[in-house]
Design an enzyme around this catalytic site. Structure first.
Site, PDB file in Angstrom:
ATOM      1  N   ARG A 120       7.956  53.848 -11.341  1.00  0.00           N
ATOM      2  CA  ARG A 120       8.854  52.971 -10.571  1.00  0.00           C
ATOM      3  C   ARG A 120       8.941  53.340  -9.092  1.00  0.00           C
ATOM      4  NH1 ARG A 120      11.903  53.393 -15.530  1.00  0.00           N
ATOM      5  NH2 ARG A 120      11.733  51.427 -16.682  1.00  0.00           N
ATOM      6  N   LYS A 142       2.540  46.328   3.149  1.00  0.00           N
ATOM      7  CA  LYS A 142       1.932  45.378   2.219  1.00  0.00           C
ATOM      8  C   LYS A 142       0.818  46.072   1.439  1.00  0.00           C
ATOM      9  CE  LYS A 142       1.029  41.165   3.625  1.00  0.00           C
ATOM     10  NZ  LYS A 142       0.620  40.034   4.514  1.00  0.00           N
ATOM     11  N   GLU A 184      -9.353  42.889  13.639  1.00  0.00           N
ATOM     12  CA  GLU A 184      -7.908  42.870  13.393  1.00  0.00           C
ATOM     13  C   GLU A 184      -7.126  43.174  14.665  1.00  0.00           C
ATOM     14  OE1 GLU A 184      -6.038  41.928  11.044  1.00  0.00           O
ATOM     15  OE2 GLU A 184      -7.342  41.746   9.311  1.00  0.00           O
ATOM     16  N   LYS A 226       2.323  45.248  15.406  1.00  0.00           N
ATOM     17  CA  LYS A 226       2.615  45.041  13.996  1.00  0.00           C
ATOM     18  C   LYS A 226       3.987  45.593  13.632  1.00  0.00           C
ATOM     19  CE  LYS A 226       0.722  45.031   9.403  1.00  0.00           C
ATOM     20  NZ  LYS A 226      -0.443  45.250   8.529  1.00  0.00           N
ATOM     21  N   GLU A 236       7.506  38.945   4.913  1.00  0.00           N
ATOM     22  CA  GLU A 236       6.710  37.765   5.229  1.00  0.00           C
ATOM     23  C   GLU A 236       7.417  36.472   4.836  1.00  0.00           C
ATOM     24  OE1 GLU A 236       1.959  37.091   5.450  1.00  0.00           O
ATOM     25  OE2 GLU A 236       2.774  37.335   3.445  1.00  0.00           O
ATOM     26  N   ARG A 240       6.368  37.258  10.148  1.00  0.00           N
ATOM     27  CA  ARG A 240       5.221  38.082   9.772  1.00  0.00           C
ATOM     28  C   ARG A 240       3.983  37.238   9.483  1.00  0.00           C
ATOM     29  NH1 ARG A 240       5.461  43.579   6.136  1.00  0.00           N
ATOM     30  NH2 ARG A 240       3.247  44.074   6.218  1.00  0.00           N
ATOM     31  N   ASN A 244      -1.291  36.467  10.083  1.00  0.00           N
ATOM     32  CA  ASN A 244      -2.319  35.823   9.269  1.00  0.00           C
ATOM     33  C   ASN A 244      -3.236  34.904  10.069  1.00  0.00           C
ATOM     34  OD1 ASN A 244      -1.944  36.750   6.498  1.00  0.00           O
ATOM     35  ND2 ASN A 244       0.071  35.778   6.630  1.00  0.00           N
ATOM     36  N   HIS A 247      -6.796  34.445   9.026  1.00  0.00           N
ATOM     37  CA  HIS A 247      -6.898  34.935   7.653  1.00  0.00           C
ATOM     38  C   HIS A 247      -6.941  33.826   6.612  1.00  0.00           C
ATOM     39  CE1 HIS A 247      -6.114  38.740   9.528  1.00  0.00           C
ATOM     40  NE2 HIS A 247      -6.066  39.373   8.380  1.00  0.00           N
ATOM     41  N   HIS A 251      -9.877  34.484   4.444  1.00  0.00           N
ATOM     42  CA  HIS A 251      -9.794  34.812   3.020  1.00  0.00           C
ATOM     43  C   HIS A 251     -10.594  33.821   2.181  1.00  0.00           C
ATOM     44  CE1 HIS A 251      -5.819  37.324   3.328  1.00  0.00           C
ATOM     45  NE2 HIS A 251      -6.892  37.990   3.721  1.00  0.00           N
ATOM     46  N   HIS A 263     -14.224  42.006   5.518  1.00  0.00           N
ATOM     47  CA  HIS A 263     -12.947  41.392   5.879  1.00  0.00           C
ATOM     48  C   HIS A 263     -12.876  41.069   7.372  1.00  0.00           C
ATOM     49  CE1 HIS A 263      -8.682  40.490   5.832  1.00  0.00           C
ATOM     50  NE2 HIS A 263      -8.497  41.379   6.786  1.00  0.00           N
TER      51      HIS A 263
END
Length: 369
Positions: A120, A142, A184, A226, A236, A240, A244, A247, A251, A263
């Site tokens: 956990r 993330k 990035e 960031k 997000e 946030r 993207n 992206h 993606h 990527h």
């Protein structure tokens, strides 16, 4: 050495990103000061361990177990996560464990997800060994894995306890891997910092030569961008989404290529497509699109979809994107270098938007699809 603080007010969590040549040297002291008496385990990218494993082991307590993960996006799976969890459990590592992630974006995402769910949740320290992980994956919390339905669709938010971004690791990166991180950093400049964008334009040669001082400044600047976004929107739910840019299409390209496309390369091509979409929708001026296209090309990043990737699978992947609503993809819309659209038609804060089919078609056409 530069130190960048990251705060997430919603969870009252803060940590520091140490950036520079020799940053890893601070790991041992950090563990001793903040996690004395805890057991340590490390998850490392196999290629990073081959080049730099001795440095990592020197920074960790004796007999720290180090679990290798095969390099590449194919390792970011449910099966690999389960294998790592079984390795930890078989050694009876308890909730007093601190997990160290050592590698690029794949290992950072994977190790962070393991830390988020193991017993956990246990503390996580990120040691990025690629430029991509240093400027992006290691900051913001993330984590996640890929599924056959898309990239990063299963994961959790797990902020690291600290990040040690040592620029010495970047010396051994293959050129395509180095350019992943450049893409990035460029994305952050294009959406949020016109000064950083101009700096990248004027220092292309030093950047491509991996000048250590420049890399330290670049990483620190990207992390600050960031960090500011994460502080405002950890989960997000709004701002946030700015991160993207490039992206959504990127993606889709990765998915359609079976993740053979790196990527950063996918994000670079995605920025070309999405800036053309912003131009077609009359939010972006041609001069700004030209500057972005020129910088991407000058840095050695691709500007067109790779051979073998077809339009249909890319469109199908867009409908599974995390920002999609009711199967309709949404996009970050660039308005100028350093600025994105941040209001909807009613003037309410918004950071991603549906765009007409003909606008999406124009973006795909700009990258040869």
């Amino acid at each position: 050495m530069r130190r960048v603080p990251v705060e997430t007010p919603g969870q009252d969590v803060s940590y520091e990103v140490a950036v520079g040549d020799g940053a890893l040297d601070g790991l041992a002291a950090f563990l001793e000061e903040h996690h004395a008496g805890r057991r340590i385990a490390a998850i490392g990218d196999a290629e990073a361990l081959r080049h730099h494993g001795d440095r990592l082991r020197d920074a960790l307590p004796e007999r720290t177990p180090v679990f290798a993960v095969p390099s590449g996006e194919a390792s970011k799976t449910r099966a690999e996560k389960a294998r790592l969890e079984d390795e930890l459990l078989s050694r009876r590592l308890g909730r007093d464990t601190v997990l160290v992630g050592f590698g690029g974006g794949v290992v950072t995402d994977l190790a962070g997800f393991v830390a988020a769910t193991y017993l956990r949740g246990v503390p996580f320290v990120a040691v990025p060994t690629t430029l991509l992980a240093a400027v992006d994956a290691s900051v913001g919390g993330k984590t996640g894995i890929n599924t056959p339905h898309g990239k990063n669709l299963v994961g959790a938010i797990r902020q690291p306890a600290a990040v040690f971004a040592d620029t010495r690791f970047l010396e051994t990166l293959p050129e395509p891997e180095f350019l992943n991180g450049v893409a990035e950093a460029l994305k952050m400049a294009a959406t949020s910092d016109p000064g950083l964008f101009r700096g990248m334009e004027t220092e292309i040669g030093a950047l491509r030569a991996r000048e250590p001082g420049l890399l330290t400044r670049l990483i620190a600047a990207a992390v600050r961008i960031k960090a500011a976004v994460v502080s405002a929107d950890e989960r997000e739910s709004g701002q946030r989404e700015v991160l993207n840019f490039g992206h959504t299409i990127g993606h889709g390209l990765e998915n359609a290529s079976g993740y053979r496309l790196a990527h950063g390369a996918a994000v670079a091509v995605g920025m070309i497509a999405e800036s053309r979409m912003a131009l077609r929708a009359e939010y972006l001026r041609p001069a700004a699109e030209d500057r972005l296209h020129s910088l991407i090309d000058s840095l050695g990043l691709p500007v067109r979809a790779p051979d073998g990737v077809e339009r249909g699978p890319v469109l199908a992947a867009l409908r599974s994107d995390k920002k999609a609503r009711g199967g309709e993809p949404r996009f970050v819309v660039l308005e100028d270098i350093g600025r994105v659209r941040d209001r909807d038609e009613q003037g309410r804060p918004a950071y991603s938007f549906p765009l007409p089919a003909e606008v999406v078609d124009a973006g795909l056409g700009a990258i040869g699809l």
